[in-house]
Design an enzyme around this catalytic site. Structure first.
Site, PDB file in Angstrom:
ATOM      1  N   TYR B 166     -36.220  -4.601  16.884  1.00 37.47           N
ATOM      2  CA  TYR B 166     -35.180  -5.554  16.530  1.00 37.47           C
ATOM      3  C   TYR B 166     -35.712  -6.623  15.568  1.00 37.47           C
ATOM      4  CZ  TYR B 166     -30.968  -8.386  17.192  1.00 37.47           C
ATOM      5  OH  TYR B 166     -29.825  -9.101  17.012  1.00 37.47           O
ATOM      6  N   GLU B 173     -34.006  -6.901   6.928  1.00 35.19           N
ATOM      7  CA  GLU B 173     -32.676  -7.224   6.408  1.00 35.19           C
ATOM      8  C   GLU B 173     -32.682  -8.565   5.683  1.00 35.19           C
ATOM      9  OE1 GLU B 173     -29.830  -6.930   9.622  1.00 35.19           O
ATOM     10  OE2 GLU B 173     -30.706  -5.032  10.271  1.00 35.19           O
TER      11      GLU B 173
END
Lengths: 313, 244
Positions: B166, B173
């Protein structure tokens, strides 16, 4: 000779933990839930009556304040379950706050208060007359809403959860700022079809303002002051209410189809169109809910009516 | 965007998937098994593609191009999952699933695809790798759950790998969006300026910055939610592991 009165005993348990929170003895059989809430409030001052949900079943529906103890399916020792609804705020307060915001915010953009547009435009006014008209319409709309909140509406519920005021104000204030920014912008482009478009839009807008107001008055007159009765609304002598023949919630119909659609056409502004669309979706959800309640409550509810748009929705 | 989180996207689904079993009918279950198998296969293709390209080139650079098409296809295909929730064959919230899928789709199309200059950035590889491993585990988890035969290993992987994947995905991103900023500003990509007849404006550059900022409140919430889920689902593991 006095008839012996059978007093009730009331115990209130926490709906989640089943802990005994309160025991009331010698409760009058004709006591209402509202009165029991007041008694409960005395022993637990942090839970004022508006935030108490009292039910017969831990997972069941809330009892109404008007319900009378002896008419409920309980023995002489009644067991109720309590749920805390959280901090509450009155509907009137929420409405006044959420409507005053747009009124003030729009005017700030209209008068081009500093730090919004480039400094050379501070405190100038638009050269387009439609911008002045739009400001008048927008302001009129929210003043009308404020006055209706104070003098016209009769609310069923006194309060709503506190967090709603933040949610609602973000919505109303945010959209008002977004729309007002573009309409009052120095680079604003007036409607393509000029005067014709503006005039048509204004007529639609005013027509629907009157319509919406007529519906609010008609709904108010269904309910005597201080009461929470619910009756089927019907058309009155006022032609603006004849729409009740086809629609359950014409106040929303007028609001969307008229006032905001009119304002969109008048300003030819995409953010206004978005606001109208979002409002329409929300009001449709409310209208469908209201329509369903009417159908459930009244056997003889007029079958021809649709929730918000005649025959369509 | 936070859907980079392994397992996050169906956090709610995951508690229900192993326990429910009165949900979808036989036909829906068959369809869902096929769907999840196809998705598992698809992301395996992407994984294999990445490994092969790396071995062929000998470097991490520019591996995006070797898996661009299957990535777009299978990530976009996940939009079906929103439909599954809407129709009711999957007991997850439409809004939550929609949000997570659309944030992935946004990164795939509106950032990586649209701004060619970021496609060779290493940050792209970072999030693609995170997504790939996550999705392979997630879709196989669903497949086995639907067939009522969930190997503990898969369950463990789904609730453990996210701890690393994660943050890895989120980092990739954010770096990618950040890398895209100068090009967006220079070209005015997807932006609308005043004056125009709709009296509307949109600045994609500012929008991307706001997106980046939104990771700050959202990422911790989703991450710690998964940590809590992990304790609930795998709780007893900690007790065993403490026994020397």
């Amino acid at each position: 000779q006095e008839r012996a009165v059978v007093f009730f005993e009331v115990e209130i348990l926490d709906a989640k933990t089943k802990d005994k929170l309160c025991f009331l003895d010698k409760v009058e059989p004709n006591a209402t839930i509202g009165e029991i809430k007041s008694m409960f409030h005395k022993s637990h001052p942090q839970w004022y009556p508006a935030r108490q949900s009292i039910r017969l079943d831990p997972k069941g529906k809330s009892l109404k304040d008007e319900d009378v103890l002896q008419h409920l399916p309980v023995g002489t020792t009644a067991t109720f379950y309590f749920r805390d609804l959280g901090a509450q705020i009155s509907w009137v307060t929420v409405f006044l706050t959420e409507y005053t915001g747009p009124l003030v915010i729009y005017l700030m953009f209209y008068f081009r208060v500093p730090f919004i547009y480039a400094p050379k435009y501070d405190f100038t006014t638009s050269k387009h007359w439609v911008v002045h008209l739009a400001c008048m319409c927008h302001s009129f709309h929210y003043v009308k809403r404020l006055l209706e909140t104070l003098f016209v509406h009769r609310f069923s519920h006194g309060t709503m959860p506190l967090r709603n005021i933040f949610k609602n104000c973000t919505y109303y204030w945010g959209f008002a700022a977004w729309m007002a920014y573009y309409i009052n912008h120095p680079l604003y482009t007036p409607p393509i079809y000029g005067e014709q478009q503006i005039r048509l839009a204004l007529i639609i807008f005013l027509f629907c303002q009157i319509g919406n107001f007529s519906i609010h008055i008609a709904l108010r007159n269904l309910r005597p002051p201080g009461s929470k009765t619910r009756k089927i609304p019907y058309p009155t002598k006022n032609p603006f209410t004849w729409i009740f023949l086809l629609v359950s919630c014409p106040n929303y119909t007028y609001e969307v189809l008229g006032s905001w659609l009119g304002f969109t056409v008048m300003t030819q502004c995409l953010p206004v169109a978005f606001f109208t669309l979002v409002g329409f979706i929300q009001m449709t959800v409310w209208a469908k809910g209201k329509h369903r309640s009417y159908l459930k409550e009244f056997r003889d509810y007029p079958p021809l009516r649709s929730p918000i748009l005649p025959f369509i929705l | 965007m936070s859907a980079a989180a392994p397992g996050t996207s169906k956090a709610a689904h995951s508690d229900v998937a192993p326990k429910k079993k009165k949900g979808p009918g036989a036909l829906a279950t068959a369809y869902l098994v096929i769907y999840n198998v196809v998705m598992t296969a698809g992301w395996l293709v992407i994984a294999v593609g990445l490994v092969r390209a790396y071995l062929a080139r000998g470097s991490y650079h520019g591996l995006y191009y070797s898996i661009e098409k299957p990535l777009k296809f299978f990530q976009t295909g996940a939009i079906l999952e929103i439909l599954h929730c809407a129709v009711g064959i999957v007991p997850s919230s439409v809004v939550l699933t929609g949000f997570q899928v659309m944030s992935r789709v946004f990164l795939t199309w509106a950032v990586t695809h649209s701004v060619r200059e970021v496609q060779s950035e290493d940050s792209v590889l970072l999030f693609v790798t995170a997504w790939t491993v996550t999705e392979i585990i997630r879709y196989s988890f669903y497949t086995f759950s639907l067939l009522n035969h969930l190997p503990y290993l898969i369950k463990w992987a789904r609730y453990t790998f996210f701890i690393v994947l994660y943050p890895m995905g989120v980092t990739g991103e954010l770096l990618t969006i950040y890398a895209a900023l100068p090009y967006v500003q220079k070209t005015g990509l997807y932006s609308v300026t005043l004056p125009n007849k709709y009296n509307f404006s949109f600045d994609y550059y500012t929008f991307l910055i706001l997106i980046m900022i939104s990771y700050i409140p959202l990422f911790p919430q989703l991450y710690f939610h998964m940590i809590r889920q992990r304790k609930k689902v795998l709780g007893h593991v900690e007790d065993y592991s403490k026994v020397e």
